[in-house]
Design an enzyme around this catalytic site. Sequence first.
Site, PDB file in Angstrom:
ATOM      1  N   ASP A  93      13.276   4.475   5.921  1.00  0.00           N
ATOM      2  CA  ASP A  93      13.652   3.111   5.548  1.00  0.00           C
ATOM      3  C   ASP A  93      14.244   2.393   6.769  1.00  0.00           C
ATOM      4  O   ASP A  93      15.128   2.925   7.442  1.00  0.00           O
ATOM      5  CB  ASP A  93      14.684   3.171   4.413  1.00  0.00           C
ATOM      6  CG  ASP A  93      14.936   1.814   3.801  1.00  0.00           C
ATOM      7  OD1 ASP A  93      14.603   1.629   2.634  1.00  0.00           O
ATOM      8  OD2 ASP A  93      15.463   0.918   4.514  1.00  0.00           O
ATOM      9  N   HIS A  95      -4.632  -3.066   3.236  1.00  0.00           N
ATOM     10  CA  HIS A  95      -3.704  -4.194   3.072  1.00  0.00           C
ATOM     11  C   HIS A  95      -4.474  -5.514   3.096  1.00  0.00           C
ATOM     12  O   HIS A  95      -3.920  -6.566   3.415  1.00  0.00           O
ATOM     13  CB  HIS A  95      -2.646  -4.264   4.204  1.00  0.00           C
ATOM     14  CG  HIS A  95      -1.630  -3.169   4.184  1.00  0.00           C
ATOM     15  ND1 HIS A  95      -1.094  -2.663   5.341  1.00  0.00           N
ATOM     16  CD2 HIS A  95      -1.052  -2.497   3.173  1.00  0.00           C
ATOM     17  CE1 HIS A  95      -0.214  -1.715   5.042  1.00  0.00           C
ATOM     18  NE2 HIS A  95      -0.183  -1.595   3.720  1.00  0.00           N
ATOM     19  N   ASN A 103      -0.620  -1.671 -10.259  1.00  0.00           N
ATOM     20  CA  ASN A 103      -0.791  -0.933  -9.004  1.00  0.00           C
ATOM     21  C   ASN A 103      -0.425   0.515  -9.296  1.00  0.00           C
ATOM     22  O   ASN A 103       0.750   0.876  -9.354  1.00  0.00           O
ATOM     23  CB  ASN A 103       0.119  -1.533  -7.932  1.00  0.00           C
ATOM     24  CG  ASN A 103      -0.050  -0.850  -6.589  1.00  0.00           C
ATOM     25  OD1 ASN A 103      -0.730   0.171  -6.472  1.00  0.00           O
ATOM     26  ND2 ASN A 103       0.581  -1.412  -5.576  1.00  0.00           N
ATOM     27  N   ARG A 134      -4.995  -3.065  -8.464  1.00  0.00           N
ATOM     28  CA  ARG A 134      -5.138  -2.806  -7.032  1.00  0.00           C
ATOM     29  C   ARG A 134      -5.884  -1.481  -6.877  1.00  0.00           C
ATOM     30  O   ARG A 134      -5.457  -0.457  -7.404  1.00  0.00           O
ATOM     31  CB  ARG A 134      -3.768  -2.683  -6.377  1.00  0.00           C
ATOM     32  CG  ARG A 134      -3.887  -2.318  -4.929  1.00  0.00           C
ATOM     33  CD  ARG A 134      -2.547  -2.111  -4.285  1.00  0.00           C
ATOM     34  NE  ARG A 134      -2.739  -1.860  -2.868  1.00  0.00           N
ATOM     35  CZ  ARG A 134      -1.996  -1.001  -2.170  1.00  0.00           C
ATOM     36  NH1 ARG A 134      -1.025  -0.334  -2.749  1.00  0.00           N
ATOM     37  NH2 ARG A 134      -2.229  -0.828  -0.895  1.00  0.00           N
ATOM     38  N   ARG A 189       4.164   7.697   8.354  1.00  0.00           N
ATOM     39  CA  ARG A 189       2.850   7.986   8.951  1.00  0.00           C
ATOM     40  C   ARG A 189       2.885   7.739  10.455  1.00  0.00           C
ATOM     41  O   ARG A 189       3.497   6.777  10.911  1.00  0.00           O
ATOM     42  CB  ARG A 189       1.771   7.096   8.333  1.00  0.00           C
ATOM     43  CG  ARG A 189       1.439   7.460   6.902  1.00  0.00           C
ATOM     44  CD  ARG A 189       0.459   6.451   6.305  1.00  0.00           C
ATOM     45  NE  ARG A 189       1.025   5.814   5.130  1.00  0.00           N
ATOM     46  CZ  ARG A 189       0.584   4.691   4.586  1.00  0.00           C
ATOM     47  NH1 ARG A 189      -0.443   4.058   5.110  1.00  0.00           N
ATOM     48  NH2 ARG A 189       1.163   4.197   3.518  1.00  0.00           N
ATOM     49  N   GLU A 193       1.152  -9.788  -2.935  1.00  0.00           N
ATOM     50  CA  GLU A 193      -0.119  -9.148  -3.282  1.00  0.00           C
ATOM     51  C   GLU A 193      -0.403  -9.257  -4.779  1.00  0.00           C
ATOM     52  O   GLU A 193      -1.554  -9.396  -5.184  1.00  0.00           O
ATOM     53  CB  GLU A 193      -0.087  -7.679  -2.850  1.00  0.00           C
ATOM     54  CG  GLU A 193      -0.182  -7.529  -1.347  1.00  0.00           C
ATOM     55  CD  GLU A 193       0.253  -6.171  -0.836  1.00  0.00           C
ATOM     56  OE1 GLU A 193       1.467  -5.905  -0.804  1.00  0.00           O
ATOM     57  OE2 GLU A 193      -0.624  -5.381  -0.474  1.00  0.00           O
ATOM     58  N   LYS A 250       3.311   0.431 -10.584  1.00  0.00           N
ATOM     59  CA  LYS A 250       4.027  -0.844 -10.492  1.00  0.00           C
ATOM     60  C   LYS A 250       3.225  -1.863 -11.276  1.00  0.00           C
ATOM     61  O   LYS A 250       1.989  -1.864 -11.186  1.00  0.00           O
ATOM     62  CB  LYS A 250       4.091  -1.333  -9.044  1.00  0.00           C
ATOM     63  CG  LYS A 250       5.114  -0.637  -8.187  1.00  0.00           C
ATOM     64  CD  LYS A 250       5.229  -1.378  -6.845  1.00  0.00           C
ATOM     65  CE  LYS A 250       5.436  -0.371  -5.738  1.00  0.00           C
ATOM     66  NZ  LYS A 250       5.041  -0.804  -4.430  1.00  0.00           N
TER      67      LYS A 250
HETATM   68  P1  ADP Z   1       5.811  -1.188   0.635  1.00  0.00           P
HETATM   69  O1  ADP Z   1       5.359  -2.336  -0.247  1.00  0.00           O
HETATM   70  O2  ADP Z   1       4.818  -0.775   1.677  1.00  0.00           O
HETATM   71  O3  ADP Z   1       6.450  -0.043  -0.073  1.00  0.00           O
HETATM   72  P2  ADP Z   1       7.805  -3.078   1.615  1.00  0.00           P
HETATM   73  O4  ADP Z   1       6.963  -4.226   2.038  1.00  0.00           O
HETATM   74  O5  ADP Z   1       8.653  -3.215   0.405  1.00  0.00           O
HETATM   75  O6  ADP Z   1       6.978  -1.733   1.566  1.00  0.00           O
HETATM   76  O7  ADP Z   1       8.760  -2.720   2.863  1.00  0.00           O
HETATM   77  C1  ADP Z   1       9.648  -1.655   2.831  1.00  0.00           C
HETATM   78  C2  ADP Z   1      10.424  -1.644   4.155  1.00  0.00           C
HETATM   79  O8  ADP Z   1      11.046  -2.930   4.313  1.00  0.00           O
HETATM   80  C3  ADP Z   1      11.543  -0.613   4.225  1.00  0.00           C
HETATM   81  O9  ADP Z   1      11.518   0.010   5.490  1.00  0.00           O
HETATM   82  C4  ADP Z   1      12.802  -1.452   4.088  1.00  0.00           C
HETATM   83  O10 ADP Z   1      13.865  -0.926   4.815  1.00  0.00           O
HETATM   84  C5  ADP Z   1      12.397  -2.771   4.681  1.00  0.00           C
HETATM   85  N1  ADP Z   1      13.211  -3.843   4.089  1.00  0.00           N
HETATM   86  C6  ADP Z   1      13.127  -4.298   2.821  1.00  0.00           C
HETATM   87  N2  ADP Z   1      14.090  -5.253   2.604  1.00  0.00           N
HETATM   88  C7  ADP Z   1      14.776  -5.347   3.757  1.00  0.00           C
HETATM   89  C8  ADP Z   1      15.900  -6.143   4.186  1.00  0.00           C
HETATM   90  N3  ADP Z   1      16.477  -7.017   3.370  1.00  0.00           N
HETATM   91  N4  ADP Z   1      16.330  -5.983   5.468  1.00  0.00           N
HETATM   92  C9  ADP Z   1      15.710  -5.110   6.308  1.00  0.00           C
HETATM   93  N5  ADP Z   1      14.684  -4.333   5.954  1.00  0.00           N
HETATM   94  C10 ADP Z   1      14.214  -4.450   4.705  1.00  0.00           C
END
Ligand code: ADP
Length: 399
Positions: A282, A180, A10, A91, A241, A384, A17
């Site tokens: 986050d 997605h 990716n 991806r 976003r 994914e 990644k």
């Molecule tokens: P992407 O793949 O789009 O980068 P993710 O699916 O990894 O994103 O999601 C990232 C989001 O998920 C962040 O906002 C993070 O805070 C939240 N997140 C990840 N793990 C946890 C957790 N254990 N508790 C709460 N939120 C989480």
Amino acid sequence: MDGNLVLVVNSGSSSIKYQLVDPASGAVEAAGLVERIGEAGGAIEHRTDGRTVSEQVSIPDHTAGLRLAFAKFAETGHDLTAAGVTAVGHRVVHGGEVFYRPTLVDAGVLAAIEDLSALAPLHNPANVRGIEAVCTLLPNVPQVAVFDTAFFHGLPDAAKTYAIDAKVAETHGIRRYGFHGTSHEYVSGRVAEFLGRPAGSLNQIVFHLGNGASVSALRGGRPVDTSMGLTPLEGLVMGTRSGDLDPGIILHLMRTAHLDVNGVDRLLNRGSGLRGMAGVNDFRELRRLIGEGDDNARLAYDVYVHRLRRYLGAYLIELGGVDAITFTAGVGENNPDVRADALAGLSRFGIAVDPDRNTAKDRSARRISPLDAEVEVLVVPTNEELAIARAAAAVTATV
Ligand code: ADP
């Protein structure tokens, strides 16, 4: 090393990644992240056999980044060039009107992906760089492009058409493509498995809530609507976003704040969403700020949930009823408050969340609705990488 492994790549604008996956069992042999390509502070983190190897080193381009990853594989006992890798799955974010299934990459396909860059200026060029880099490093292994838009290719015309001048839309490829897709397809398939019912018999709503976020409505296993559009900016509130807004806001800012195209792009893609409203993107940080009584964070959370409910209502009506509502990705899998608040007060529609099931510390696919509820509410972890690995293996098995 065992044979029949797929390397999943990716490739983003400044990061890559990757995972080495057994598509049959889903076992992850190794995984890693190359960061800050072409910037100061380049780094790699490579995980295999329960240990993590990290290194800080300048990484001028994607080929150097993947070369570094390959070196880490070799150092940790998985020489990718020696054996075992039967395909590489990439991806690719935008397939436009051209690509709607996983596609074996050749020079023509690569050029066509590059040509679609106008629709995904940040993503497609980076995806192409990743494919080119792997071509150099593993010249004899077939590479397969798996498109984020593909699953939504068959969206009904009424759902995919923007109400703008038809000629302008046609000339510039303006329609809703959706993103997605790999996750929505994988998760909706897992829902059918979990419930032990054929996908064709189910109406589903799937919330993919990560840094990027989107929701889809599926009838009989096929998507009939999705919240992301021409680009991944439309729809739900995301980490950075805005999601949906009045397009008049852009005109207003151009006129009154004199923002140019880059300024608007930065504002809406990087400086909006949770970060714009509350200063953090986050979700864990957002929850912490709310706990400290931060009003902006509280409002950002409320806007986030309000948008989820707006789409839920729209999709419930579009589908004429739903069998399963599913949450996935970082926020969807890990944040019980979001799930409970998004579905609060909907018992008259057969929708309810059981508080104990919702907060149970369980990482696997699970039901969080009461057993007697009309609508199944589920949490299903997305994967994914595995979906891409399986798609790549299926394409290469037929050539
Ligand atoms: P992407 O793949 O789009 O980068 P993710 O699916 O990894 O994103 O999601 C990232 C989001 O998920 C962040 O906002 C993070 O805070 C939240 N997140 C990840 N793990 C946890 C957790 N254990 N508790 C709460 N939120 C989480």
